[in-house]
Design a protein around this motif. Sequence first.
Motif, PDB file in Angstrom:
ATOM      1  N   MET A   1       7.169  18.456 -12.231  1.00  0.00           N
ATOM      2  CA  MET A   1       7.882  17.204 -11.751  1.00  0.00           C
ATOM      3  C   MET A   1       6.520  16.025 -11.066  1.00  0.00           C
ATOM      4  N   ALA A   2       6.908  15.391 -10.969  1.00  0.00           N
ATOM      5  CA  ALA A   2       5.750  14.024 -10.978  1.00  0.00           C
ATOM      6  C   ALA A   2       5.619  13.696  -9.247  1.00  0.00           C
ATOM      7  N   ARG A   3       4.504  13.987  -8.876  1.00  0.00           N
ATOM      8  CA  ARG A   3       4.244  13.749  -7.194  1.00  0.00           C
ATOM      9  C   ARG A   3       5.204  12.558  -6.811  1.00  0.00           C
ATOM     10  N   VAL A   4       5.961  12.154  -5.384  1.00  0.00           N
ATOM     11  CA  VAL A   4       6.075  10.906  -5.470  1.00  0.00           C
ATOM     12  C   VAL A   4       5.194  10.282  -4.182  1.00  0.00           C
ATOM     13  N   ALA A   5       5.172   8.975  -4.614  1.00  0.00           N
ATOM     14  CA  ALA A   5       4.125   7.783  -3.850  1.00  0.00           C
ATOM     15  C   ALA A   5       4.163   8.443  -3.310  1.00  0.00           C
ATOM     16  N   GLY A   6       3.175   8.003  -1.776  1.00  0.00           N
ATOM     17  CA  GLY A   6       3.058   8.178  -1.037  1.00  0.00           C
ATOM     18  C   GLY A   6       2.579   6.771  -0.063  1.00  0.00           C
ATOM     19  N   ILE A   7       2.510   6.632   1.224  1.00  0.00           N
ATOM     20  CA  ILE A   7       1.686   5.070   1.583  1.00  0.00           C
ATOM     21  C   ILE A   7       0.290   5.403   1.605  1.00  0.00           C
ATOM     22  N   LYS A   8       0.006   6.369   1.534  1.00  0.00           N
ATOM     23  CA  LYS A   8      -1.964   6.534   1.447  1.00  0.00           C
ATOM     24  C   LYS A   8      -1.910   5.256   0.244  1.00  0.00           C
ATOM     25  N   ASP A   9      -0.775   6.195  -0.817  1.00  0.00           N
ATOM     26  CA  ASP A   9      -0.886   5.637  -2.633  1.00  0.00           C
ATOM     27  C   ASP A   9      -0.931   3.986  -2.456  1.00  0.00           C
ATOM     28  N   VAL A  10       0.267   3.781  -1.996  1.00  0.00           N
ATOM     29  CA  VAL A  10      -0.173   2.101  -1.598  1.00  0.00           C
ATOM     30  C   VAL A  10      -1.315   1.520  -0.965  1.00  0.00           C
ATOM     31  N   ALA A  11      -1.716   2.246  -0.005  1.00  0.00           N
ATOM     32  CA  ALA A  11      -2.644   1.389   0.524  1.00  0.00           C
ATOM     33  C   ALA A  11      -3.741   1.941  -0.354  1.00  0.00           C
ATOM     34  N   GLN A  13      -3.610   1.765  -3.659  1.00  0.00           N
ATOM     35  CA  GLN A  13      -3.782   1.281  -4.606  1.00  0.00           C
ATOM     36  C   GLN A  13      -3.538  -0.296  -4.553  1.00  0.00           C
ATOM     37  N   ALA A  14      -3.380  -1.230  -3.537  1.00  0.00           N
ATOM     38  CA  ALA A  14      -3.083  -2.469  -2.991  1.00  0.00           C
ATOM     39  C   ALA A  14      -4.776  -2.505  -1.602  1.00  0.00           C
ATOM     40  N   GLY A  15      -5.974  -1.420  -1.706  1.00  0.00           N
ATOM     41  CA  GLY A  15      -7.799  -2.201  -1.636  1.00  0.00           C
ATOM     42  C   GLY A  15      -6.831  -2.725   0.126  1.00  0.00           C
ATOM     43  N   VAL A  16      -5.764  -1.804   0.869  1.00  0.00           N
ATOM     44  CA  VAL A  16      -5.682  -2.820   2.103  1.00  0.00           C
ATOM     45  C   VAL A  16      -5.929  -0.981   3.209  1.00  0.00           C
ATOM     46  N   SER A  17      -5.285  -0.860   4.840  1.00  0.00           N
ATOM     47  CA  SER A  17      -5.034   0.213   5.661  1.00  0.00           C
ATOM     48  C   SER A  17      -3.738   0.478   5.334  1.00  0.00           C
ATOM     49  N   VAL A  18      -3.665   1.341   5.000  1.00  0.00           N
ATOM     50  CA  VAL A  18      -2.007   1.681   5.691  1.00  0.00           C
ATOM     51  C   VAL A  18      -1.651   1.385   6.900  1.00  0.00           C
ATOM     52  N   LEU A  40       3.279  -5.853  -1.937  1.00  0.00           N
ATOM     53  CA  LEU A  40       4.118  -5.473  -2.829  1.00  0.00           C
ATOM     54  C   LEU A  40       4.658  -5.490  -4.368  1.00  0.00           C
ATOM     55  N   ALA A  41       3.343  -5.595  -4.968  1.00  0.00           N
ATOM     56  CA  ALA A  41       3.376  -5.330  -6.360  1.00  0.00           C
ATOM     57  C   ALA A  41       2.825  -4.298  -6.831  1.00  0.00           C
ATOM     58  N   ALA A  42       2.020  -3.024  -5.372  1.00  0.00           N
ATOM     59  CA  ALA A  42       1.603  -1.974  -5.821  1.00  0.00           C
ATOM     60  C   ALA A  42       2.701  -1.054  -5.200  1.00  0.00           C
ATOM     61  N   ILE A  43       3.758  -1.479  -4.432  1.00  0.00           N
ATOM     62  CA  ILE A  43       5.039  -0.883  -4.019  1.00  0.00           C
ATOM     63  C   ILE A  43       6.199  -0.056  -5.721  1.00  0.00           C
ATOM     64  N   GLU A  44       6.144  -1.752  -5.770  1.00  0.00           N
ATOM     65  CA  GLU A  44       6.585  -1.819  -7.092  1.00  0.00           C
ATOM     66  C   GLU A  44       5.823  -1.335  -7.758  1.00  0.00           C
ATOM     67  N   GLU A  45       4.772  -0.680  -8.817  1.00  0.00           N
ATOM     68  CA  GLU A  45       4.571  -0.339  -9.597  1.00  0.00           C
ATOM     69  C   GLU A  45       4.202   1.494  -9.186  1.00  0.00           C
ATOM     70  N   LEU A  46       4.185   1.532  -8.058  1.00  0.00           N
ATOM     71  CA  LEU A  46       3.840   2.802  -7.811  1.00  0.00           C
ATOM     72  C   LEU A  46       5.898   3.284  -7.664  1.00  0.00           C
ATOM     73  N   GLY A  47       6.600   2.609  -6.879  1.00  0.00           N
ATOM     74  CA  GLY A  47       7.298   3.525  -6.767  1.00  0.00           C
ATOM     75  C   GLY A  47       8.192   3.865  -6.108  1.00  0.00           C
ATOM     76  N   TYR A  48       7.374   3.471  -4.653  1.00  0.00           N
ATOM     77  CA  TYR A  48       7.089   4.105  -3.276  1.00  0.00           C
ATOM     78  C   TYR A  48       8.869   3.530  -2.559  1.00  0.00           C
ATOM     79  N   VAL A  49       9.157   4.428  -1.600  1.00  0.00           N
ATOM     80  CA  VAL A  49      10.361   4.672  -1.321  1.00  0.00           C
ATOM     81  C   VAL A  49       9.729   4.832   0.213  1.00  0.00           C
ATOM     82  N   ARG A  50      10.156   4.086   1.502  1.00  0.00           N
ATOM     83  CA  ARG A  50       9.993   4.465   2.712  1.00  0.00           C
ATOM     84  C   ARG A  50      10.274   5.841   3.273  1.00  0.00           C
ATOM     85  N   SER A  51      10.066   6.425   3.897  1.00  0.00           N
ATOM     86  CA  SER A  51      10.522   8.372   3.905  1.00  0.00           C
ATOM     87  C   SER A  51      11.260   7.850   5.213  1.00  0.00           C
TER      88      SER A  51
END
Length: 338
Positions: A1-11, A13-18, A40-51
């Motif tokens: 099963m693929a790992r669910v992307a978290g907020i750190k992964d988005v940060a 990918q986008a080169g910013v802080s959490v 927002l582009a990183a969120i879309e690409e990774l399929g991030y959903v807020r917990s």
Amino acid sequence: MARVAGIKDVARQAGVSVGTVSNVINRPEAVLPETRARVLAAIEELGYVRSESARQLRAGRSRIMALLVLDMGNPFFVDVARGAERAARQAGLGVMVCNSGQSPAEEAEYLGLFAEQRVCGVLITPADATGRNLESFARHGIPHVLVDRVASGTGSCAVSVDDVRGGALAAGHLISAGHRSVAYVSGPGDLHQIRDRRVGALSALAEAGLPPEALVEIPSDRLDVAAGRDAGARLLGLVPRPTAVFCANDLLALGVLQALYAAGVRVPQDIAIVGYDDIEFAAAAAVPLTSVRQPAVVMGRMAAELLLEEADEAGTHEHRSVVLQPELVVRASSSTPR
């Protein structure tokens, strides 16, 4: 099963802080447009959903409103849920609909679940006539509003319908058509709606100069079509037999109609029928059903709005009881005067 992307992964990918990602999600106006677009582009690409569970722990409340009704098999409560959902969605909330099955024990279990889930509030048509379940639930400090129930004290907001007036409309209509003996197919005696509709019917009889005995009660412990068929069979066995029947809800009335039809009794020529609620199926019955209409969608919407008010005005909210008016809708099941 693929790992669910978290907020750190988005940060990453986008080169910013959490913290920046959090601001984009919760306070986008605080972030520069270029940075916001990159996040927002990183969120879309990774399929991030807020917990939601993490947000809930921080806020102390979920974004879910609970609705606990007596019977989701009754289209009346489906309409109540529809109205509540509209108001909740406008406020950015979801609605969790649960069914107590008229059981105080199941009601208590659901109220415990709502407390565990930290719902933002509860809309409830109580199954427990003693009020103990709600008294216990109130200790959690979660707002609640009574639906289709009059508040007995000042501890709750409530939205209900004037069922005494509704019962009077139903019986008065039958009396004006010439009926002098009316059966009342009731439901569980601990439901105040059932009692109020009977009180209204008796008041219409008294106003017409008829004795209380002109209302012949046929009790039922349920409010469904099967119970209506059973009541219809008992109605057919009465001697003398009433020429009209008023049912505590439309499901009972549809069951009575089925029993009369199966026995070759004509409606309304031999027996007239009036139901209560005016659910969608009432107009579509083999003999379109006269019914007392309850504004169910409006009831659900207003109850949700009161709940939202209470949640927003913690400590200053004043409880209110709203009583809506019923309306008689005349169709073929009672239209033949005697």
